[in-house]
Every structure is written in C-alpha cells, then in structure tokens.
Design a protein around this motif. Structure first.
Motif, PDB file in Angstrom:
ATOM      1  N   VAL A 119      50.906  42.276  54.357  1.00 17.78           N
ATOM      2  CA  VAL A 119      52.704  42.191  55.665  1.00 17.78           C
ATOM      3  C   VAL A 119      52.350  43.630  56.380  1.00 17.78           C
ATOM      4  O   VAL A 119      53.566  43.823  57.295  1.00 17.78           O
ATOM      5  N   ALA A 120      51.506  43.838  56.656  1.00 17.41           N
ATOM      6  CA  ALA A 120      50.955  45.065  57.110  1.00 17.41           C
ATOM      7  C   ALA A 120      49.801  45.866  57.518  1.00 17.41           C
ATOM      8  O   ALA A 120      48.855  44.707  57.671  1.00 17.41           O
ATOM      9  N   ASP A 121      49.851  46.882  58.397  1.00 12.47           N
ATOM     10  CA  ASP A 121      49.024  47.544  58.676  1.00 12.47           C
ATOM     11  C   ASP A 121      47.632  47.852  57.456  1.00 12.47           C
ATOM     12  O   ASP A 121      48.201  47.903  56.651  1.00 12.47           O
ATOM     13  N   TYR A 122      46.266  47.923  57.013  1.00 12.51           N
ATOM     14  CA  TYR A 122      45.181  47.940  56.418  1.00 12.51           C
ATOM     15  C   TYR A 122      45.542  46.598  55.256  1.00 12.51           C
ATOM     16  O   TYR A 122      44.767  46.145  54.789  1.00 12.51           O
ATOM     17  N   CYS A 123      46.554  47.320  54.133  1.00 17.32           N
ATOM     18  CA  CYS A 123      46.473  47.079  52.809  1.00 17.32           C
ATOM     19  C   CYS A 123      44.758  46.704  51.918  1.00 17.32           C
ATOM     20  O   CYS A 123      44.695  45.805  52.151  1.00 17.32           O
ATOM     21  N   ALA A 124      44.218  47.533  52.322  1.00 13.66           N
ATOM     22  CA  ALA A 124      43.556  47.440  51.592  1.00 13.66           C
ATOM     23  C   ALA A 124      43.204  46.988  49.812  1.00 13.66           C
ATOM     24  O   ALA A 124      42.580  46.675  49.528  1.00 13.66           O
ATOM     25  N   ASP A 125      44.284  46.983  49.221  1.00 12.13           N
ATOM     26  CA  ASP A 125      44.520  47.526  48.073  1.00 12.13           C
ATOM     27  C   ASP A 125      45.376  45.741  47.726  1.00 12.13           C
ATOM     28  O   ASP A 125      45.028  44.553  47.304  1.00 12.13           O
ATOM     29  N   ASP A 126      45.575  45.090  48.668  1.00 13.87           N
ATOM     30  CA  ASP A 126      46.649  44.074  48.905  1.00 13.87           C
ATOM     31  C   ASP A 126      45.959  43.498  49.874  1.00 13.87           C
ATOM     32  O   ASP A 126      46.872  43.595  51.161  1.00 13.87           O
ATOM     33  N   ASN A 127      45.681  42.272  50.388  1.00 13.03           N
ATOM     34  CA  ASN A 127      44.601  42.310  49.106  1.00 13.03           C
ATOM     35  C   ASN A 127      42.805  42.661  49.475  1.00 13.03           C
ATOM     36  O   ASN A 127      42.034  41.154  49.722  1.00 13.03           O
ATOM     37  N   ALA A 128      42.631  43.011  50.470  1.00 14.14           N
ATOM     38  CA  ALA A 128      41.296  43.243  50.375  1.00 14.14           C
ATOM     39  C   ALA A 128      40.721  43.386  49.532  1.00 14.14           C
ATOM     40  O   ALA A 128      39.003  43.459  49.892  1.00 14.14           O
ATOM     41  N   THR A 129      40.156  44.095  48.555  1.00 20.59           N
ATOM     42  CA  THR A 129      39.931  44.569  46.706  1.00 20.59           C
ATOM     43  C   THR A 129      39.385  42.637  46.647  1.00 20.59           C
ATOM     44  O   THR A 129      38.399  42.599  46.521  1.00 20.59           O
ATOM     45  N   GLY A 130      40.645  42.236  45.847  1.00 20.13           N
ATOM     46  CA  GLY A 130      40.449  40.557  45.563  1.00 20.13           C
ATOM     47  C   GLY A 130      39.452  40.071  47.126  1.00 20.13           C
ATOM     48  O   GLY A 130      38.531  39.058  46.315  1.00 20.13           O
ATOM     49  N   THR A 131      39.590  39.993  48.192  1.00 19.34           N
ATOM     50  CA  THR A 131      38.523  39.159  49.056  1.00 19.34           C
ATOM     51  C   THR A 131      37.496  40.022  48.959  1.00 19.34           C
ATOM     52  O   THR A 131      36.164  39.269  49.406  1.00 19.34           O
ATOM     53  N   THR A 132      37.175  41.106  48.695  1.00 19.05           N
ATOM     54  CA  THR A 132      35.396  41.607  48.556  1.00 19.05           C
ATOM     55  C   THR A 132      35.171  41.130  47.825  1.00 19.05           C
ATOM     56  O   THR A 132      34.203  40.991  47.452  1.00 19.05           O
ATOM     57  N   ALA A 133      35.378  41.502  46.138  1.00 22.49           N
ATOM     58  CA  ALA A 133      34.946  41.246  44.794  1.00 22.49           C
ATOM     59  C   ALA A 133      34.553  39.847  45.016  1.00 22.49           C
ATOM     60  O   ALA A 133      33.315  39.480  44.927  1.00 22.49           O
ATOM     61  N   VAL A 134      35.505  38.336  45.964  1.00 20.69           N
ATOM     62  CA  VAL A 134      35.334  37.632  45.563  1.00 20.69           C
ATOM     63  C   VAL A 134      33.439  37.061  46.794  1.00 20.69           C
ATOM     64  O   VAL A 134      33.167  36.118  46.261  1.00 20.69           O
ATOM     65  N   LEU A 135      33.515  38.186  48.120  1.00 18.23           N
ATOM     66  CA  LEU A 135      31.911  37.950  48.903  1.00 18.23           C
ATOM     67  C   LEU A 135      31.251  38.926  47.996  1.00 18.23           C
ATOM     68  O   LEU A 135      30.069  37.891  47.865  1.00 18.23           O
ATOM     69  N   GLU A 136      31.383  39.393  46.639  1.00 17.53           N
ATOM     70  CA  GLU A 136      30.402  39.986  46.177  1.00 17.53           C
ATOM     71  C   GLU A 136      30.232  39.312  44.971  1.00 17.53           C
ATOM     72  O   GLU A 136      28.166  39.300  44.868  1.00 17.53           O
ATOM     73  N   ALA A 137      30.597  38.262  44.466  1.00 18.36           N
ATOM     74  CA  ALA A 137      30.328  37.486  43.347  1.00 18.36           C
ATOM     75  C   ALA A 137      29.892  36.338  44.252  1.00 18.36           C
ATOM     76  O   ALA A 137      28.366  35.544  43.301  1.00 18.36           O
ATOM     77  N   ALA A 138      29.872  35.669  45.375  1.00 15.01           N
ATOM     78  CA  ALA A 138      29.316  34.569  45.751  1.00 15.01           C
ATOM     79  C   ALA A 138      27.930  35.399  46.300  1.00 15.01           C
ATOM     80  O   ALA A 138      26.835  34.986  46.632  1.00 15.01           O
ATOM     81  N   VAL A 299      34.421  39.942  36.457  1.00 11.30           N
ATOM     82  CA  VAL A 299      34.548  38.165  37.576  1.00 11.30           C
ATOM     83  C   VAL A 299      33.279  37.803  38.107  1.00 11.30           C
ATOM     84  O   VAL A 299      32.857  36.924  37.686  1.00 11.30           O
ATOM     85  N   THR A 300      32.516  39.221  38.466  1.00  6.24           N
ATOM     86  CA  THR A 300      30.984  38.019  38.765  1.00  6.24           C
ATOM     87  C   THR A 300      30.395  37.974  37.544  1.00  6.24           C
ATOM     88  O   THR A 300      29.627  36.647  37.398  1.00  6.24           O
ATOM     89  N   ALA A 301      30.694  38.218  36.637  1.00  6.63           N
ATOM     90  CA  ALA A 301      29.699  37.668  34.753  1.00  6.63           C
ATOM     91  C   ALA A 301      30.488  36.948  34.910  1.00  6.63           C
ATOM     92  O   ALA A 301      29.952  35.814  33.904  1.00  6.63           O
ATOM     93  N   TYR A 302      31.959  36.578  34.375  1.00 10.08           N
ATOM     94  CA  TYR A 302      32.796  35.739  34.181  1.00 10.08           C
ATOM     95  C   TYR A 302      32.368  33.907  34.424  1.00 10.08           C
ATOM     96  O   TYR A 302      31.639  33.047  34.290  1.00 10.08           O
ATOM     97  N   MET A 303      31.843  34.482  36.333  1.00  5.15           N
ATOM     98  CA  MET A 303      31.723  33.279  37.321  1.00  5.15           C
ATOM     99  C   MET A 303      30.823  32.436  36.585  1.00  5.15           C
ATOM    100  O   MET A 303      30.255  31.527  36.714  1.00  5.15           O
TER     101      MET A 303
END
Length: 464
Positions: A119-138, A299-303
């Motif tokens: 909803v704004a610029d940057y938004c590291a926590d919401d939701n670059a963090t979740g996106t990054t974790a998905v990429l790392e698990a992949a 989350v990576t261990a769970y998946m």
C-alpha cells in the motif's frame, strides 16, 4: 533451468553439496545473507537487475508492480524442478505460481504462500519478508526430491481484498485440487526486542477449526519442538481472516468445502507487530533479521516435512585426486559446470578430473533425480593461502573489488565465477594490490579464485 553453486577448494578431504538427507540438513541450508539481499532488493533498498535492466523496486502497489512480478518470475526461473505460471486474474493482477511436482503423490498438494503487493513504498515487513521466505524455501527444496507436490505461490492484490488468492482458491476448488494444507506468511520480520538480542521471539499461528487447520497448527508446533529454533509460538483461535489463508477457508460452500490453512506471522496477538504498518516507514532497517531467519528456517522445515523429503544424498566428497558422490547404489552422470554439459563416460560413483574446473554430479535413485552443487576442483594440488596472506575488500562490493597480497609473490591470477560456475572475469597482475571492476556485473553471489604458482584460495563475494 539448472543453477549451480561453486564451493571452496579443499586440498585433503572435504564434503560438499546440498546433501539434504534430513530435515536438519534443510534447516542448515537457509542462508541469512540470501534473505538479507532479497529483502533489500524486493523492498527497493538497493537496485537489482530484472530482465537485463537495472531497476529499483521501491513501490509494489497493485497497479504499479509489474517489475516486482517480473523479478519473482526471474527468481523462480533460476531454480530446477519447478513449473512457473504467471497467472493474470484481472486488468492489473498477477499471481506468480511455481509448482514442484511430487515424485510419489503428485496429486497431494501443499501450498506455501505470501502476498507481494503493498500500500506504500518499501514495505519490507509487509510483505517482502513473507515473499522472501517463500523464495528461500523454493531455492532449497527445489534441489530435493519430495513425495508430495509443493506450490510456491505469491499473490497479488491482497491489500485490496485478497483478490489474487481468492481467484486461485476458487479455481482450485472448481478443479477439485487435493490441497492438503496452505501455509500463508504475512509479516514475519518484526520483533519488538532489540534486533539480534535475547527476547521472547514470539510469533502467531492463526487458525480456525475448519478442515484440518488445527492439525496443521499442531504439525508446525511439532516441527518447532523437534529442532532447535529461537522462537516461541502463540496459538490464535479464532484467527484473523485478514490475509490470504482466508481465501482457502471460505472457498465453495462454507464451512463444508474449506481447505486446511493457517497464517504464520509476527505476534499481533501480543501487540508486537511493526509500528510502521502500511507506511513507507516499513524499511529493512526496522526488521529483526535473526528473528526473520528463525521463522524462515521453521517454515522451510515444515514444508520439507509435509512435502515428504526423499532420502537421497546429493553431496560430494573431494580428495586431492578424486570426486566421489556420497549416495551409494544409484546411477551417476558427472557434468562440467562451465559448459553445463554431461561428461562422456563419466557415469561411475567416483570421477577423477583430468583438468581443473567446476564439476557436479546428477544422481538417479529410483524415480528421484537430484543434482549436486558445483565443486571447484584444482588438479594442481596447491596449498591454500593463509588468511593473513590474502585480503579481499570491500565485501559486499558495489564497484571495485580489491585483492591485497601480503607476501612477496611474483604473479597472481584472479578468476571470478558466478553461482552457475561460469567464468565472468579474469585478471593477472604482479602488484601487491589488484583491483577488479565489478560495476557492470549483476547483483548476487560470486566466487573469486586467487592463484599463484604455489598457492590458491577461493573467496565468496557479494555484489550489491
């Protein structure tokens, strides 16, 4: 597309590779430096390269985030064993979906997901963090054989009504997809304790008593308690419906058709969410990276657990003369990483390279095929440089990388490799300090081989 990673030279006996025979091996592969770089790139703190162009992804609002979506496609394209779908669902919305088909039960589907719009610029926590974790698990799990199918899903237009995940969930329901669990990651990088300092490290799991959502919650907690994580769980029931997991709860004829789904994130339940929520103050500098690192490992261990990790060892043991695949009783094909081609006749468990280079092995065991990391092999059998003899700085580097030699050496050769094992720069110099210009190279991880007539060494370099 296969991605290779170059490992450091070892003169005597070393073991290399992403040899994930166990969940702990998977956990150990999560890389905080990779997480840090991806969050900075995806939240616009630093520029990155997308489709050959240098860009800065400062804003990811739904009508202005095509470059962000292209970045995600590019990230998935670097991985093996996945199929990518760029899924438009309205004039602006694009879900980016990567699927890793299970070897034994391809119709049994688990989803790990996050929204990438803001909803704004940057938004590291919401939701670059979740996106990054998905990429790392992949990144990690795509190198492994899994019994069940994993979908790595990145949703658009969450911020204006869960539109992307609703579209996908409705399609999945119409298709009769056998989705056994949806793990949604939304804001997993903020903890009110001082970053890196001891604290409560609490996180929420939001769930409802729908389908097997409660069982999913229990399974995540079981993984949490089975390995060493610096985390403390807060169970939230009834959980919030204000994120993409809810699209899977309320699909079809509620509540009879609900899919199992939970939300995992920082602890709103204990009022420990970021104070920069939905603002351009949500910057990478406000994140607690060790906390984010722990949640990504969990989350990576769970998946890996629900995906059904297949016990195949794709590590390599290296001696002075020989590379040996650690997996016994399998079929083998050794490859030249510099050319990305198989080596004719190199189909035994061990391989003796005739020339220095980068090598990997493809292992086939049953219906499982796994590829090792690339190993940089030196047939000369040279000694390693001492840490005091070679200084490489600055690291991370933006423009010029300097290599300082502290003893009297007549000539030094520098060979810079990217993570695929491709040689990208070379330089030979007799000076005590050598400068290597990396300005034109894309951001990412490189490996610098420093060689003299008597010694050699390889150093990991991060290009910003």
């Amino acid at each position: 597309m296969k991605t290779f990673k170059t490992s450091l030279i070892c003169i005597f006996v070393c073991v290399f590779g992403s040899y994930a025979q166990s969940i702990q091996d998977i956990i150990d592969q999560v890389d905080i430096n990779t997480l840090d770089l991806t969050v900075r790139e995806f939240s616009g703190e630093i520029s990155t390269v997308v489709d050959g162009n240098t860009v800065t992804i400062i804003n990811r609002q739904q009508a202005n985030n095509d470059i962000a979506a292209d970045y995600l496609v590019q990230k998935f394209e670097q991985l093996d064993n996945i199929t990518i779908i760029d899924q438009p669902f309205n004039a602006n919305g694009r879900n980016i979906i990567a699927t890793q088909v299970g070897k034994t039960n391809p119709n049994d589907i688990y989803i790990i997901c996050a929204h990438y719009d803001t909803v704004a610029d940057y938004c590291a926590d919401d939701n670059a963090t979740g996106t990054t974790a998905v990429l790392e698990a992949a990144r990690i799990l795509s190198t492994q054989c899994l019994d069940n199918t994993i979908v790595y899903a990145l949703w658009d237009e969450e911020e204006i009504g869960l539109r992307g995940s609703q579209f996908y969930a409705d399609q999945a329901f119409s298709n009769g997809d056998n989705i056994l669990g949806v793990l949604n990651l939304d804001m997993i990088g903020y903890d009110g304790d001082a970053p890196g300092q001891p604290g409560d490290n609490e996180f929420d799991i939001d769930y409802l008593n729908l389908a097997n959502s409660s069982g999913m919650k229990d399974d995540i907690i079981s993984v949490l308690n089975s390995y060493s994580f610096d985390l403390s769980v807060i169970e939230v029931n009834p959980g919030t419906a204000a994120s993409d997991h809810a699209s899977f709860w309320f699909v079809g004829n509620f509540p009879n058709d609900a899919y199992s789904a939970v939300l995992l994130g920082e602890s709103w339940e204990t009022n420990d969410e970021t104070p920069f929520y939905h603002s351009s103050g949500d910057r990478k500098s406000t994140l607690d990276m060790p906390y984010f690192f722990e949640l990504t490992k969990l989350v990576t261990a769970y998946m890996a657990t629900v995906g059904g990790l297949v016990n195949v060892d794709n590590g390599i043991t290296q001696t002075v003369t020989t590379l040996t695949a650690d997996q016994a009783s399998a079929s083998y094909q050794w490859l030249n990483c510099n050319t990305d081609l198989p080596i004719s006749g190199a189909t035994s468990q061990s391989y003796i390279p005739s020339v220095s280079g980068n090598y990997a092995v493809e292992i086939t065991s049953g219906n499982c095929v796994e590829l090792s990391d690339c190993i940089q092999f030196n047939t000369l059998g040279l000694d390693d440089f001492l840490a005091s003899e070679v200084k490489v700085f600055p690291n991370p580097v933006k423009t010029n990388l300097s290599v300082e030699i502290t003893n009297n050496i007549e000539s030094i050769a520098l060979d810079l490799y990217d993570v695929s094992g491709r040689l990208v720069k070379q330089k030979t110099n007799a000076s005590e300090i050598i400068s290597l210009n990396m300005k034109s190279l894309p951001q990412g991880v490189y490996f610098l081989k420093v060689s003299s007539s008597e010694k050699t060494g390889t150093y990991k370099i991060v290009k910003e």
